[in-house]
Write an enzyme that holds these catalytic residues in place. Structure first.
Site, PDB file in Angstrom:
ATOM      1  N   HIS A 184       0.856  -1.183   0.000  1.00 28.35           N
ATOM      2  CA  HIS A 184       0.000   0.000   0.000  1.00 28.35           C
ATOM      3  C   HIS A 184       0.892   1.233   0.000  1.00 28.35           C
ATOM      4  CE1 HIS A 184      -3.983   1.900   1.571  1.00 28.35           C
ATOM      5  NE2 HIS A 184      -3.253   2.797   0.942  1.00 28.35           N
ATOM      6  N   GLU A 231      -2.579  -1.667  -3.207  1.00 27.03           N
ATOM      7  CA  GLU A 231      -3.686  -0.919  -2.633  1.00 27.03           C
ATOM      8  C   GLU A 231      -3.375   0.571  -2.649  1.00 27.03           C
ATOM      9  OE1 GLU A 231      -5.129  -4.078   0.837  1.00 27.03           O
ATOM     10  OE2 GLU A 231      -4.032  -2.257   1.374  1.00 27.03           O
ATOM     11  N   HIS A 256      -8.057  -5.917   7.301  1.00 27.03           N
ATOM     12  CA  HIS A 256      -7.876  -4.891   8.328  1.00 27.03           C
ATOM     13  C   HIS A 256      -8.149  -5.474   9.709  1.00 27.03           C
ATOM     14  CE1 HIS A 256      -6.968  -0.594   8.985  1.00 27.03           C
ATOM     15  NE2 HIS A 256      -7.527  -0.841  10.163  1.00 27.03           N
TER      16      HIS A 256
END
Length: 237
Positions: free
Chosen positions: A43, A70, A190
C-alpha cells in the site's frame, strides 16, 4: 481455500527507520512466498513513508504469486499501477496523511469516479477490488462500478471479537451473501489476526482472499514468520 496475501508495509517501515536496506524487502517477500503465502500486498502512500514507489516497481518484477497494490487512485497511483501491472489493484479512499485505512468507499456518491478508474485498469486486464464497509448499499453500489471484487473492511468485526462478542460477524455475512448474488468476488482485510481469522473464515463461505499485515508481523516477533504464515494457512483451509 481462501488465499493469504501478506501485506509487507511493516517490513518497509522497519527498513526505512534506519535508512539502509535491512531488512531487505525483496528477500523477505521471496521468503514469504516460499513459506506458502499465495500473494503479496503493498500500500504505497504519496509520502512513501513505508513502501516506496520504486519498491512497487521492483516487486512487480519478482513476485511469483499475486501482487496486490492498494491505494487511493490519485494520478500518481494510477500511473504506478499501470506501469507495474499487478494481478490486482484495490482502491482505498484513504487521505494523504492517514496513518492507516479507516473507512470504505461511498460507492454510491463516487460511482462515476470509480467506474472511470476501474475502466482504465480493466483495459489492462488488472483485476479490480473496492474497499468497502459491510453495508448492503455500498456492496450494491460497488457492483455498478464494474469492479471484479470488493474487500470488506473488517476492523468493526475485529474489535467486536476482541471484546468477546461474535455478533459483529452478521453484517459481514449479509454483505458477503449480497456480493455473491451480484457476482462480485470477495476479499477481506484490516485487523484480522490469528485470534479472529478462523471464525471469520468459517462464517464467510465465499471468501477468496484475506490481506493481513500488521497483526501477522507483530505475531511473527514472538512465533517466527514462517510459523505464523503456516498458522494462517491452516486456519484458512
Amino acid at each position: 481455500m481462501t488465499k493469504l496475501s501478506v501485506n509487507v508495509n511493516k517490513i518497509a517501515t522497519l527498513r526505512n527507520s534506519r535508512g539502509g536496506n535491512v531488512p531487505n524487502l525483496i528477500k523477505v517477500v521471496a521468503d514469504i512466498e516460499d513459506f506458502g503465502a499465495q500473494g503479496i500486498t503493498i500500500h504505497p502512500r504519496p509520502d512513501e513513508r513505508h513502501i516506496k514507489y520504486e519498491d512497487a516497481r521492483k516487486l512487480g518484477e519478482v513476485v511469483t504469486t499475486e501482487l496486490n497494490i492498494e491505494g487511493n487512485p490519485i494520478d500518481k497511483f494510477i500511473d504506478l499501477v499501470l506501469e507495474v501491472q499487478p494481478a490486482q489493484v484495490t482502491l482505498v479512499p484513504d487521505s494523504i496523511n492517514a496513518i492507516t485505512s479507516n473507512a470504505g468507499w461511498d460507492t454510491v456518491t463516487h460511482k462515476d469516479f470509480l467506474k472511470e478508474v476501474i475502466g482504465v485498469f480493466k483495459e489492462q486486464n488488472i483485476r479490480t477490488s473496492i474497499f468497502v464497509d459491510p453495508e448492503i448499499r455500498m456492496v450494491n453500489g460497488a457492483a455498478k462500478t464494474g469492479a471484479d471484487r470488493i474487500e470488506l473492511y473488517t476492523e468493526q468485526y475485529a474489535k467486536g471479537y476482541e471484546s468477546g462478542s461474535k455478533l459483529g460477524i452478521q453484517p459481514f455475512i449479509d454483505a458477503a451473501n449480497v456480493a455473491h448474488e451480484l457476482g462480485l468476488g470477495l476479499n477481506a482485510g484490516h485487523d484480522l489476526s490469528l485470534k479472529n481469522i478462523k471464525y471469520f473464515k468459517e462464517n464467510i463461505s465465499n471468501l477468496l482472499e484475506v490481506s493481513i499485515g500488521h497483526a501477522l508481523i507483530c505475531e511473527s516477533l514472538y512465533l517466527g514468520l514462517e510459523n505464523v504464515i503456516n498458522m494462517y494457512l491452516h486456519r484458512l483451509k
